[in-house]
Design a protein around this motif. Structure first.
Motif, PDB file in Angstrom:
ATOM      1  N   ALA A  78      -6.092 -44.338  28.960  1.00  0.00           N
ATOM      2  CA  ALA A  78      -6.434 -42.954  29.293  1.00  0.00           C
ATOM      3  C   ALA A  78      -6.446 -42.745  30.803  1.00  0.00           C
ATOM      4  CB  ALA A  78      -7.787 -42.587  28.694  1.00  0.00           C
ATOM      5  N   ALA A  79      -7.025 -43.691  31.533  1.00  0.00           N
ATOM      6  CA  ALA A  79      -7.069 -43.589  32.993  1.00  0.00           C
ATOM      7  C   ALA A  79      -5.663 -43.637  33.587  1.00  0.00           C
ATOM      8  CB  ALA A  79      -7.926 -44.713  33.572  1.00  0.00           C
ATOM      9  N   THR A  80      -4.829 -44.486  33.042  1.00  0.00           N
ATOM     10  CA  THR A  80      -3.444 -44.589  33.520  1.00  0.00           C
ATOM     11  C   THR A  80      -2.689 -43.296  33.265  1.00  0.00           C
ATOM     12  OG1 THR A  80      -3.436 -46.972  33.108  1.00  0.00           O
ATOM     13  CG2 THR A  80      -1.297 -45.902  33.322  1.00  0.00           C
ATOM     14  N   SER A  81      -2.894 -42.701  32.101  1.00  0.00           N
ATOM     15  CA  SER A  81      -2.183 -41.470  31.761  1.00  0.00           C
ATOM     16  C   SER A  81      -2.568 -40.328  32.687  1.00  0.00           C
ATOM     17  CB  SER A  81      -2.460 -41.074  30.307  1.00  0.00           C
ATOM     18  OG  SER A  81      -3.777 -40.578  30.142  1.00  0.00           O
ATOM     19  N   GLU A  82      -3.800 -40.331  33.171  1.00  0.00           N
ATOM     20  CA  GLU A  82      -4.236 -39.285  34.094  1.00  0.00           C
ATOM     21  C   GLU A  82      -3.635 -39.488  35.478  1.00  0.00           C
ATOM     22  OE1 GLU A  82      -8.453 -39.409  33.991  1.00  0.00           O
ATOM     23  OE2 GLU A  82      -8.586 -38.677  31.926  1.00  0.00           O
ATOM     24  N   THR A  83      -3.412 -40.725  35.839  1.00  0.00           N
ATOM     25  CA  THR A  83      -2.848 -41.025  37.152  1.00  0.00           C
ATOM     26  C   THR A  83      -1.390 -40.611  37.247  1.00  0.00           C
ATOM     27  OG1 THR A  83      -4.353 -42.890  37.429  1.00  0.00           O
ATOM     28  CG2 THR A  83      -2.378 -42.880  38.796  1.00  0.00           C
ATOM     29  N   PHE A  84      -0.616 -40.826  36.191  1.00  0.00           N
ATOM     30  CA  PHE A  84       0.824 -40.633  36.324  1.00  0.00           C
ATOM     31  C   PHE A  84       1.299 -39.179  36.449  1.00  0.00           C
ATOM     32  CE2 PHE A  84       1.019 -45.099  35.739  1.00  0.00           C
ATOM     33  CZ  PHE A  84       2.252 -45.473  36.206  1.00  0.00           C
ATOM     34  N   PRO A  85       0.984 -38.173  35.790  1.00  0.00           N
ATOM     35  CA  PRO A  85       0.237 -38.055  34.557  1.00  0.00           C
ATOM     36  C   PRO A  85       1.214 -37.943  33.376  1.00  0.00           C
ATOM     37  CG  PRO A  85       0.546 -35.903  35.497  1.00  0.00           C
ATOM     38  CD  PRO A  85       1.309 -36.871  36.376  1.00  0.00           C
ATOM     39  N   ILE A  86       0.735 -38.302  32.191  1.00  0.00           N
ATOM     40  CA  ILE A  86       1.546 -38.149  30.991  1.00  0.00           C
ATOM     41  C   ILE A  86       0.680 -37.586  29.865  1.00  0.00           C
ATOM     42  CG2 ILE A  86       3.149 -40.013  31.542  1.00  0.00           C
ATOM     43  CD1 ILE A  86       1.310 -41.362  29.040  1.00  0.00           C
TER      44      ILE A  86
END
Length: 199
Positions: free
Chosen positions: A139-147
Motif C-alpha cells: 500500500a505504501a509503495t502504491s502511494e509513492t509511485f502512484p498506482i
C-alpha cells in the motif's frame, strides 16, 4: 479468462489518473529555472522483499534504469503479456542490457510470496526481479509511485478473487526519477526505441 468490461474501464481510468497526477505534480512544482524544469514528477521509493527472500530498495538499483511493472502472478493476460514485452526489450538491448533492471512488483501479497515469485518471474528469462511485501508495504509503495489496485471477488478465479490494477509499464532514470510510462499493449519495438534514446 477474459477481462470484464468493468475491469477494463477501471484500468483505463487508473491510467488516466496516473498521467493526470504526473502532469499535476510537474506543473505544481515547476519554476522558471532549467534545473527545476528537469525534475521528475515523482520518484520510485520502496522497501520490499525480492524473490530470493532479501530486502531491496530503490537505492539498490542506483545508476541503472528501472523498468517497473505492477501486477500479480495469477494474472491471466495483462501481466504475462507485459512481462513478455519486457523480456523482448531486454533481449534486444544488446550491450545496454546491463544498464536496465526490469522489476515486477506484486500487488497481491497474500498469494505472491517470495517463493511464488521465484517460480513466476524466471519464466520470462529476462533477469526480472520480483518484489513483494506485507499488505502495508505494498500500500505504501502504491502511494509513492502512484498506482491503483483493488481486489475483485470472482468465483472462477484462483482462490475466488482477482486483482484490478494499473497496467502501465514505468521507466525510472538512474536516480530513480520518473522518466516515462507506456500503456498496456505498447509494442516492445516502441518501448525499445524510446529506451535506446535515453541510454
Amino acid at each position: 479468462m477474459r477481462l470484464s468490461v468493468i475491469q477494463k474501464v477501471l484500468w483505463g481510468l487508473a491510467g488516466i489518473a496516473l498521467l493526470a497526477f504526473a502532469a499535476f505534480q510537474f506543473a505544481g512544482n515547476r519554476v522558471d529555472t532549467d534545473a527545476d524544469m528537469s525534475d521528475p514528477a515523482f520518484r520510485a521509493a520502496f522497501e520490499l522483499t525480492n524473490h530470493h527472500g532479501m530486502t531491496q530498495t530503490e537505492r539498490d538499483f542506483a545508476g541503472q534504469w528501472m523498468l517497473v511493472f505492477f501486477g500479480f502472478a495469477n494474472c491471466p493476460d495483462v501481466c504475462p503479456t507485459t512481462l513478455a514485452e519486457v523480456a523482448a526489450v531486454m533481449a534486444d538491448l544488446g550491450t545496454d542490457v546491463e544498464n536496465v533492471q526490469p522489476i515486477f512488483i506484486s500487488i497481491d501479497p497474500e498469494r505472491d510470496t517470495p517463493a511464488a515469485l521465484a517460480e513466476y518471474v524466471p519464466l520470462f528469462d529476462a533477469g526480472i526481479i520480483g518484489l513483494t511485501g506485507t499488505p502495508e508495504q505494498i500500500a505504501a509503495t502504491s502511494e509513492t509511485f502512484p498506482i491503483f489496485f483493488e481486489r475483485i471477488e470472482e468465483a472462477s478465479a484462483p482462490d475466488g478473487y482477482t486483482m484490478g490494477h494499473t497496467s502501465h509499464l514505468f521507466l525510472f532514470d538512474p536516480d530513480a526519477g520518473f522518466a516515462e510510462s507506456w500503456a498496456y499493449g505498447t509494442p516492445a519495438e516502441e518501448i525499445l526505441a524510446d529506451l535506446r534514446e535515453r541510454l
